[in-house]
Design a protein around this motif. Structure first.
Motif, short mmCIF file in Angstrom:
data_model
loop_
_atom_site.label_atom_id
_atom_site.label_comp_id
_atom_site.label_asym_id
_atom_site.label_seq_id
_atom_site.Cartn_x
_atom_site.Cartn_y
_atom_site.Cartn_z
N ARG A 147 0.86 -1.19 0.00
CA ARG A 147 0.00 0.00 0.00
C ARG A 147 0.89 1.23 0.00
N LYS A 148 0.47 2.26 -0.73
CA LYS A 148 1.25 3.50 -0.76
C LYS A 148 0.98 4.35 0.48
N TYR A 149 -0.29 4.42 0.88
CA TYR A 149 -0.68 5.26 2.02
C TYR A 149 -1.51 4.44 3.01
N MET A 150 -1.79 5.03 4.16
CA MET A 150 -2.50 4.31 5.21
C MET A 150 -3.94 4.01 4.85
N VAL A 151 -4.61 4.95 4.15
CA VAL A 151 -6.02 4.77 3.80
C VAL A 151 -6.20 5.08 2.32
N ASP A 153 -5.92 5.50 -1.66
CA ASP A 153 -4.82 5.79 -2.59
C ASP A 153 -4.27 7.19 -2.45
N THR A 154 -4.68 7.91 -1.40
CA THR A 154 -4.28 9.32 -1.30
C THR A 154 -3.63 9.61 0.06
N TYR A 155 -2.74 10.54 0.04
CA TYR A 155 -2.08 11.09 1.23
C TYR A 155 -3.12 11.79 2.09
N SER A 156 -3.19 11.43 3.37
CA SER A 156 -4.26 11.95 4.22
C SER A 156 -3.75 12.27 5.61
N ILE A 157 -4.66 12.74 6.45
CA ILE A 157 -4.30 13.07 7.83
C ILE A 157 -3.82 11.85 8.60
N VAL A 158 -4.20 10.65 8.19
CA VAL A 158 -3.70 9.46 8.88
C VAL A 158 -2.20 9.32 8.66
N ASP A 159 -1.75 9.58 7.44
CA ASP A 159 -0.31 9.53 7.16
C ASP A 159 0.42 10.62 7.94
N MET A 160 -0.18 11.80 8.06
CA MET A 160 0.44 12.87 8.83
C MET A 160 0.53 12.48 10.31
#
Length: 230
Positions: A147-151, A153-160
């Motif tokens: 997976r690229k990000y946590m949720v 296919d997009t960069y989100s507050i979870v990744d932050m």
């Protein structure tokens, strides 16, 4: 204008990342926790828990870094996954996993690794929090496999939210940690390479914070030691 009460520790830094990424205007207000600024009456009106970060958005006060990320994302409509029930459920689950697991266990792991007095209970507590920190990072590493990000296919507050603590993995668990969790490291490295991340980390450098962990700082950071001494 939104007031952002912060210092350079992991939880405020992830909020700084959102603010820098979103371009939302804000006024940074330094809270030097080693000097005891968090106990001043004017700050306790913003956060009665005497912790950073906190924000005052024209009278809407939010504290806890993860609550702030969610509030700001919903306010701006930015850095949220696609609005589906599945994504919403996954976002809340992983955001709370960071809030209730990764952050607290990382923080306590840091305390017992670097700052706690070495008394008879130290080894048990140190081992306990190191185990739990590693367990949480292993869950994250497995989740990020393929997976690229946590949720979604997009960069989100979870990744932050994850980045705030995970970029400090070596400080939390030792130098071997980054190599042990390569999927987490890959995401952290990607986020850290973003210009907004560099600005978020550098925000603290615009202010002078107490650097020494002396008796004053220990008394303000670890107040249970003062109570025990009394």
């Amino acid at each position: 204008m939104l007031k952002f009460y912060f210092n350079g520790s992991p939880n405020p830094t992830k909020v700084a990342l959102f603010l820098e990424e979103s371009g939302l205007p804000f006024e940074p207000v330094a809270v030097d926790t080693r000097k005891g600024d968090q106990f001043k009456p004017e700050f306790l009106k913003v956060n009665p828990n005497a912790k950073v970060p906190a924000i005052d958005d024209d009278g809407a006060v939010v504290f806890d870094s993860n609550a702030i990320l969610l509030y700001l994302a919903e306010k701006t409509g930015k850095f949220l996954p696609a609005n589906t029930p599945k994504n919403r459920a996954e976002m809340l689950s992983w955001l709370m996993f960071v809030a209730t697991g990764v952050g607290p266990y990382s923080g306590q792991a840091v305390h017992f690794r670097h700052f706690a007095p070495k008394d008879q209970n130290h080894d048990y507590a140190h081992n306990r929090y190191q185990f739990e920190a590693h367990r949480h990072y292993a869950v994250l590493n497995d989740h990020l496999a393929g997976r690229k990000y946590m949720v979604g296919d997009t960069y989100s507050i979870v990744d932050m939210a994850l980045w705030g603590w995970a970029r400090m993995a070596a400080f939390v668990m030792g130098d071997e940690a980054a190599a042990k969790y390569p999927n987490v490291k890959r995401l952290v490295d990607e986020i850290s390479a973003r210009p907004a991340a560099a600005r978020a980390i550098a925000l603290k450098d615009k202010f002078t914070f107490k650097a020494d962990m002396d008796d004053e700082a220990r008394g303000n950071m670890f107040r249970h030691l003062k109570i025990k001494a009394a």
